[in-house]
Design a protein around this motif. Structure first.
Motif, PDB file in Angstrom:
ATOM      1  N   SER A  65      39.974  32.220  31.579  1.00 39.09           N
ATOM      2  CA  SER A  65      39.159  32.061  32.791  1.00 39.09           C
ATOM      3  C   SER A  65      39.942  31.378  33.909  1.00 39.09           C
ATOM      4  O   SER A  65      39.794  31.716  35.081  1.00 39.09           O
ATOM      5  N   ARG A  66      40.789  30.433  33.538  1.00 41.92           N
ATOM      6  CA  ARG A  66      41.550  29.700  34.549  1.00 41.92           C
ATOM      7  C   ARG A  66      42.681  30.547  35.148  1.00 41.92           C
ATOM      8  O   ARG A  66      43.209  30.214  36.217  1.00 41.92           O
ATOM      9  N   LEU A  67      43.029  31.621  34.476  1.00 37.96           N
ATOM     10  CA  LEU A  67      44.130  32.463  34.932  1.00 37.96           C
ATOM     11  C   LEU A  67      43.669  33.633  35.796  1.00 37.96           C
ATOM     12  O   LEU A  67      44.506  34.352  36.350  1.00 37.96           O
ATOM     13  N   LEU A  68      42.377  33.846  35.924  1.00 35.86           N
ATOM     14  CA  LEU A  68      41.887  35.034  36.615  1.00 35.86           C
ATOM     15  C   LEU A  68      42.204  35.038  38.104  1.00 35.86           C
ATOM     16  O   LEU A  68      42.236  36.106  38.717  1.00 35.86           O
ATOM     17  N   ASP A  69      42.413  33.870  38.698  1.00 35.50           N
ATOM     18  CA  ASP A  69      42.765  33.841  40.130  1.00 35.50           C
ATOM     19  C   ASP A  69      44.252  33.576  40.341  1.00 35.50           C
ATOM     20  O   ASP A  69      44.671  33.150  41.414  1.00 35.50           O
ATOM     21  N   GLU A  70      45.045  33.850  39.318  1.00 35.89           N
ATOM     22  CA  GLU A  70      46.487  33.583  39.402  1.00 35.89           C
ATOM     23  C   GLU A  70      47.318  34.850  39.553  1.00 35.89           C
ATOM     24  O   GLU A  70      48.502  34.863  39.238  1.00 35.89           O
ATOM     25  N   GLY A  71      46.690  35.930  40.033  1.00 32.09           N
ATOM     26  CA  GLY A  71      47.430  37.159  40.259  1.00 32.09           C
ATOM     27  C   GLY A  71      46.880  38.317  39.449  1.00 32.09           C
ATOM     28  O   GLY A  71      46.250  38.134  38.407  1.00 32.09           O
ATOM     29  N   THR A  72      47.113  39.522  39.973  1.00 38.14           N
ATOM     30  CA  THR A  72      46.634  40.731  39.321  1.00 38.14           C
ATOM     31  C   THR A  72      47.793  41.711  39.175  1.00 38.14           C
ATOM     32  O   THR A  72      48.914  41.439  39.611  1.00 38.14           O
ATOM     33  N   GLU A  73      47.518  42.854  38.568  1.00 38.20           N
ATOM     34  CA  GLU A  73      48.567  43.868  38.430  1.00 38.20           C
ATOM     35  C   GLU A  73      48.996  44.399  39.790  1.00 38.20           C
ATOM     36  O   GLU A  73      50.100  44.922  39.942  1.00 38.20           O
ATOM     37  N   GLN A  74      48.123  44.255  40.786  1.00 40.35           N
ATOM     38  CA  GLN A  74      48.445  44.736  42.135  1.00 40.35           C
ATOM     39  C   GLN A  74      49.047  43.651  43.029  1.00 40.35           C
ATOM     40  O   GLN A  74      49.695  43.966  44.030  1.00 40.35           O
ATOM     41  N   HIS A  75      48.813  42.374  42.691  1.00 40.35           N
ATOM     42  CA  HIS A  75      49.221  41.280  43.584  1.00 40.35           C
ATOM     43  C   HIS A  75      49.841  40.147  42.775  1.00 40.35           C
ATOM     44  O   HIS A  75      49.318  39.761  41.725  1.00 40.35           O
ATOM     45  N   THR A  76      50.926  39.606  43.296  1.00 36.94           N
ATOM     46  CA  THR A  76      51.513  38.413  42.686  1.00 36.94           C
ATOM     47  C   THR A  76      50.577  37.225  42.928  1.00 36.94           C
ATOM     48  O   THR A  76      49.614  37.317  43.701  1.00 36.94           O
ATOM     49  N   THR A  77      50.879  36.115  42.277  1.00 35.47           N
ATOM     50  CA  THR A  77      50.072  34.910  42.467  1.00 35.47           C
ATOM     51  C   THR A  77      49.999  34.540  43.944  1.00 35.47           C
ATOM     52  O   THR A  77      48.920  34.257  44.489  1.00 35.47           O
ATOM     53  N   GLU A  78      51.158  34.553  44.604  1.00 38.79           N
ATOM     54  CA  GLU A  78      51.213  34.157  46.012  1.00 38.79           C
ATOM     55  C   GLU A  78      50.459  35.148  46.900  1.00 38.79           C
ATOM     56  O   GLU A  78      49.737  34.750  47.818  1.00 38.79           O
ATOM     57  N   GLU A  79      50.618  36.439  46.619  1.00 40.99           N
ATOM     58  CA  GLU A  79      49.936  37.448  47.425  1.00 40.99           C
ATOM     59  C   GLU A  79      48.418  37.355  47.248  1.00 40.99           C
ATOM     60  O   GLU A  79      47.663  37.465  48.221  1.00 40.99           O
TER      61      GLU A  79
END
Length: 452
Positions: free
Chosen positions: A69-83
């Motif tokens: 749950s804590r990792l869900l806002d840390e990036g997706t397959e489409q976007h890096t963490t920063e993006e």
């Protein structure tokens, strides 16, 4: 010159209030959507709920759902963490996730004009998270540090000891939801990704939205954002059951903190879930009357009369199945034994009954403050999400308030005595040497001293 006195206006009783009714749809992939139109609320609240049980975690990997749950806002397959972070900030989107007794929830708040972009990012977060290796390691270390911080907090330490003492050791509820040092330190990205792949999908999930939607076709927006989320076949969760209470739960456990100037007291016993028959309505009122305000029975003695505490609170805490009745608060070390004796007397004596005035005050407070409690979009979304996780009908809040209006003192007495039998699990965090001998004479079960 004299003026005629101004007649005082008559104050009429407030009218009946109802929790909003949603528009409900279901996508082809199984995602259920409840939409609450709340006029004037231009920040839309969205809550995505995925039923999960921490009982599904492997014993040696407990805490993996919390880490997920804590990792869900840390990036997706489409976007890096920063993006991903930049996209959220640019659109004024607040996105987070957490874990409750009923499952995983992803929370989103966004200005209505940016709802389309927000829903797309919300779907990406839950459907295609990337779980970056670097962020997994960082959040594992964060959780390990958090465990130490919780150990330093008396209320957190009391809650941990209560779970370990109250619930049978075989039950997942007896151990921290977010995992222990032993189980968390070995968690890897593969563990998180494997659990997500096996358990997270739209088939049993629900999306709740609340806000002022204006002329926006919210159903179309949701379909565009979540329609491609692939269904995940998995067995339906078995019927929830109450966690077993430990056979030696009726006792006193002292968590020793030498030199502590305060004692954190927690007294707990069985309680109902919100499915209880004939109704849940009596239990919020009982919590208010016994220990829900400075005028309640507990604080009337321990705070106002004795000056032992800044405040102690009592409440019935429903779980997905079963529940607890918990009273907790801190007192000065030198009055710990006397305060606990008085507290147990108040709780036990309440089985003798409640007055008409107490019943009326409790009912009026909860019913008449409901419109204010649910005046905002986020409050509506939170309540609806909680109902979904508890498996309750969406008209439960309204029905419960209606039933509350008909409560009598006899109803309260019967409901209280049904669960509050005086078989207490008692946790005290503080300087055990200052009162251990005195608490041993209370006749409330064995007294055990454990290290902090």
């Amino acid at each position: 010159m004299t003026t005629a006195p101004i007649a005082r206006p008559e104050v009429t009783a407030p009218g009946r209030w109802e929790f909003p009714t949603p528009t409900t749809t279901r996508l082809a992939n199984g995602l259920t959507v409840h939409m609450y139109d709340v006029p004037g609320q231009y920040v839309v609240a969205a809550r995505l709920i995925v039923p999960l049980s921490v009982r599904w975690e492997p014993r040696e990997k407990e805490g993996v759902i919390s880490l997920l749950s804590r990792l869900l806002d840390e990036g997706t397959e489409q976007h890096t963490t920063e993006e991903f972070t930049e996209l959220l900030e640019r659109r004024g989107i607040a996105l987070g996730a957490g874990l409750s007794d009923g499952g995983l929830h992803v929370d989103l708040d966004v200005p209505a004009r940016n709802l389309p972009a927000a829903l797309e990012l919300m779907c990406a977060a839950i459907a295609t998270p990337s779980f970056p290796e670097k962020q997994v390691g960082r959040l594992v270390r964060t959780r390990l540090a958090e465990i130490e911080q919780e150990r330093a907090s008396a209320p957190h330490r009391a809650a941990k000891e209560l779970a370990a003492t109250y619930f049978d050791a075989s039950e997942r509820a007896s151990r921290p939801t977010a995992g222990t040092i032993e189980t968390v330190k070995g968690l890897t990205r593969a563990d998180v990704a494997d659990f997500h792949r096996a358990h997270i999908g739209p088939t049993h999930a629900t999306l709740v939205l609340a806000g002022d939607f204006g002329d926006t076709d919210v159903s179309a927006l949701v379909a565009d954002a979540f329609g491609a989320w692939a269904p995940l076949p998995r067995p339906v969760e078995p019927e929830p059951r109450p966690a077993l209470r430990a056979p030696d739960a009726v006792r006193i456990v002292l968590v020793d903190r030498p030199g502590s100037v305060q004692s954190e007291i927690t007294v707990a016993g069985p309680g109902p879930d919100r499915h209880v028959e004939p109704a849940w309505a009596a239990y919020p009122v009982l919590g208010f009357v016994v220990g829900g305000s400075p005028n309640a029975r507990v604080d009337a003695v321990l705070r106002e009369e004795k000056g032992y505490t800044y405040g102690m609170r009592a409440s019935f805490r429903p779980r997905r199945a079963g529940g607890l009745f918990v009273t907790a608060g801190s007192v000065r070390t030198e009055v710990t034994a006397d305060a606990l004796t008085l507290l147990l007397g108040i709780l036990d004596d309440a089985r003798a009954g409640f007055s008409q005035a107490e019943c009326r005050d409790g009912v009026d407070f909860i019913r008449n403050t409901a419109p204010g409690r649910y005046a905002t979009a986020d409050a509506v979304a939170e309540e609806a999400a909680a109902l979904v996780l508890d498996g309750l009908d969406l008209d439960f809040t309204t029905t419960n308030l209606d039933r509350m209006a008909a409560l009598t003192p006899e109803d309260l007495t019967q409901a209280y005595g049904r669960f509050v039998t005086g078989e207490w699990t008692i946790i005290v965090v503080g300087d055990a040497t200052a009162y251990a001998d005195q608490l041993g004479t209370l006749g409330r079960g064995q007294v055990t001293v454990v290290a902090n």
